[in-house]
Design an enzyme around this catalytic site. Structure first.
Site, short mmCIF file in Angstrom:
data_model
loop_
_atom_site.label_atom_id
_atom_site.label_comp_id
_atom_site.label_asym_id
_atom_site.label_seq_id
_atom_site.Cartn_x
_atom_site.Cartn_y
_atom_site.Cartn_z
N HIS A 141 0.82 -1.21 0.00
CA HIS A 141 0.00 0.00 0.00
C HIS A 141 0.86 1.26 0.00
CE1 HIS A 141 -2.44 3.16 2.19
NE2 HIS A 141 -3.04 3.01 1.03
N GLU A 153 3.47 0.27 2.81
CA GLU A 153 3.03 -0.67 3.84
C GLU A 153 2.91 -2.06 3.21
OE1 GLU A 153 0.21 1.59 6.87
OE2 GLU A 153 -0.42 1.92 4.81
N ASN A 192 -3.88 4.19 7.53
CA ASN A 192 -5.31 4.48 7.59
C ASN A 192 -5.95 4.13 8.93
OD1 ASN A 192 -6.03 5.74 5.07
ND2 ASN A 192 -5.36 3.86 4.11
#
Length: 298
Positions: A141, A153, A192
């Protein structure tokens, strides 16, 4: 890690950035999207990215020209992956779309190809079986503006091959990213898990008519020293992404606030094509949003 040929599936908000960053660091990159029209749009965006790399990274024109030579394009999936060592999936953040994509991909990709998803909120285990190669599948990510906010990530699932996991760490380093390995599946990953609660709190303040986007952003920026507020971040990420995530949550939980948020975003932004930076207007107007004004916090 001996990856050489990389395919990026999806040339949207993050896909085109991932493709350019990878090509910039010397890999052969095939950009895949479902229509030639989308690919033409991507080519135009790559021209703008080249200027950003020169400005922000002091890249030379020679480097940018080489990057463009490392890029090729196709709307034929089988053609896109025929030589791929690694495929990076950056299709819309919708489980059904991703599952259908992987089922199609599994039929045409070579056995050697490793698959990674750039999903920002969904878990790799949700798609592992659909890939047809769960041991060669995990998440990679990226954050927006990948050449500046160069985080990667990396998160596997229960049956991800540990060697593949380590290879993706090495690949992330090779394309100029800071690898951030996660050793257990976590919805929202690290970034997130921290960012989404902020965005949710901001949109709740908006839809409940507590304050306007600019006021909320000013509060966050002035009080914390952050360079951007939550609504400026949403414009960069793309309001459609937030809308899709909230819609999934609303359907699943029947939370009245989520339902209200989905309706609000649809009426005021989605239906008016005010999707953020990509369309020139979202919570702010671009290319000169109010939050960039030197007097914004005065």
């Amino acid at each position: 890690m001996n990856y050489k040929n990389i395919t990026v599936a999806g040339s949207g908000v993050l896909g085109y950035q991932i493709a350019f960053q990878t090509a910039f660091h010397g890999f052969c990159v095939t950009v895949y999207d479902i229509t030639d029209e989308n690919l033409e749009k991507a080519k135009n965006k790559f021209n703008n990215l080249g200027e950003a790399y020169k400005k922000d990274l002091k890249a030379t024109q020679r480097q940018i020209d080489k990057t463009h030579r490392n890029l090729k394009y196709t709307s034929n999936l089988a053609e896109a992956v025929k030589d791929a060592d690694l495929l990076i999936e950056a299709v819309p953040e919708n489980p059904t779309i991703k599952i259908n994509f992987y089922k199609t991909l599994a039929k045409v990709a070579p056995e050697k190809t490793v698959f990674v998803t750039n999903s920002s909120t969904l878990l790799p285990s949700q798609f592992a079986e659909s890939t047809g190669r769960p041991s060669k599948f995990l998440a990679l990510h990226f954050a927006n503006t990948v050449w500046i906010h160069n985080t990667a990530e990396i998160m596997g699932h229960a049956t991800t091959n540990p060697q593949i996991f380590n290879d993706i760490i090495d690949f992330a380093k090779a394309i100029g990213m800071l690898p951030l390995p996660l050793y257990k599946e976590q919805p929202g990953y690290i970034l997130n898990s921290l960012l989404v609660p902020l965005i949710n709190a901001a949109t709740a303040l908006l839809v409940n008519e507590v304050a306007k986007p600019e006021t909320i952003d000013k509060t966050w920026m002035k009080a914390t020293g952050a360079p951007l507020g939550p609504f400026a971040i949403l414009d960069i990420v793309g309001i459609t992404t937030a809308y899709n995530i909230d819609k999934i949550a609303a359907n699943k939980t029947k939370d009245p606030l989520k339902i209200k948020t989905v309706a609000y975003l649809k009426e005021h932004y989605i239906d008016k094509n005010k999707l953020g930076v990509s369309t020139g207007e979202g919570f702010y107007k671009y290319p000169n949003p109010a939050f960039k004004n030197p007097n914004f916090l005065k």
